[in-house]
Motif scaffolding. Structure first.
Motif: not given
Length: 200
Positions: A85-111
């Motif tokens: 994948x061609x990854x830049x800062x914008x794509x990394x940030x957007x992907x991380x936001x979605x990853x965090x949202x999926x973590x929150x949906x599993x009850x995660x409050x810290x990494x």
């Protein structure tokens, strides 16, 4: 405004802003704070979960946008798939936001683990999810649901008066059922006093 979060066992946390103002039973806290807003949740209040694989899930994986599902699928991309994948800062940030949202949906409050990608660090900071240290690289398999990682699940310290208002509610009878059903039983996650995930 003070909000009382109570579970089906009668345990209750009084939240004011980003902090826990009091801990007790719902009956006790309604008596001392009769004007407070009350949220009654099914299941049990917990201090939430710590996902031990923070860097692995947020800096060594890309979480596709739903609009990319036809070409990339819906699961995190790692290894060769990520390298393609061609990854830049914008794509990394957007992907991380979605990853965090999926973590929150599993009850995660810290990494756990040191995050170094600037876009990922910024996304995590904006989300309010906690970041804690770890010793070395944990075993198991990185998973958005910590119960699926194959290593013992870690919880933050119990919430008490003066603690950060960071916790999760799981629709289970007790901790044994939580271990069986995992993070998918989460009905609500609260970070910095805000409900950042609520099951519909």
């Amino acid at each position: 405004m003070l909000t009382l979060h109570a579970d089906s066992r009668g345990r209750c946390l009084a939240v004011r802003g980003e902090w826990i103002a009091a801990v007790g039973t719902l009956e006790e806290l309604i008596a001392t704070h009769p004007q407070a807003r009350v949220r009654q949740w099914p299941g049990i209040l917990t201090p939430g979960l710590v996902n031990l694989h923070g860097p692995e899930l947020l800096e060594q994986a890309y979480h596709p946008d739903p609009r990319e599902a036809d070409t990339l699928g819906t699961e995190p991309l790692t290894g060769d798939a990520l390298a393609a994948l061609p990854m830049d800062e914008a794509r990394w940030g957007a992907g991380a936001r979605r990853g965090v949202q999926r973590m929150l949906a599993n009850g995660t409050v810290a990494v756990a683990g040191e995050l170094r990608n600037r876009a990922v660090v910024a996304a995590v900071r904006r989300s309010g999810i906690g970041v804690v240290g770890r010793l070395g690289v944990p075993g198991g398999v990185p998973a958005l649901d910590p119960f699926a990682s194959g290593v013992p699940v870690e919880f933050p310290p119990e919430r008490e008066s003066g603690s950060a208002a960071r916790f999760a509610v799981f629709d289970v009878l007790d901790e044994d059922e939580l271990a069986e059903r995992g993070g998918g039983s989460c009905v609500a996650t609260v970070v910095a006093g805000r409900i950042v995930y609520r099951r519909r």
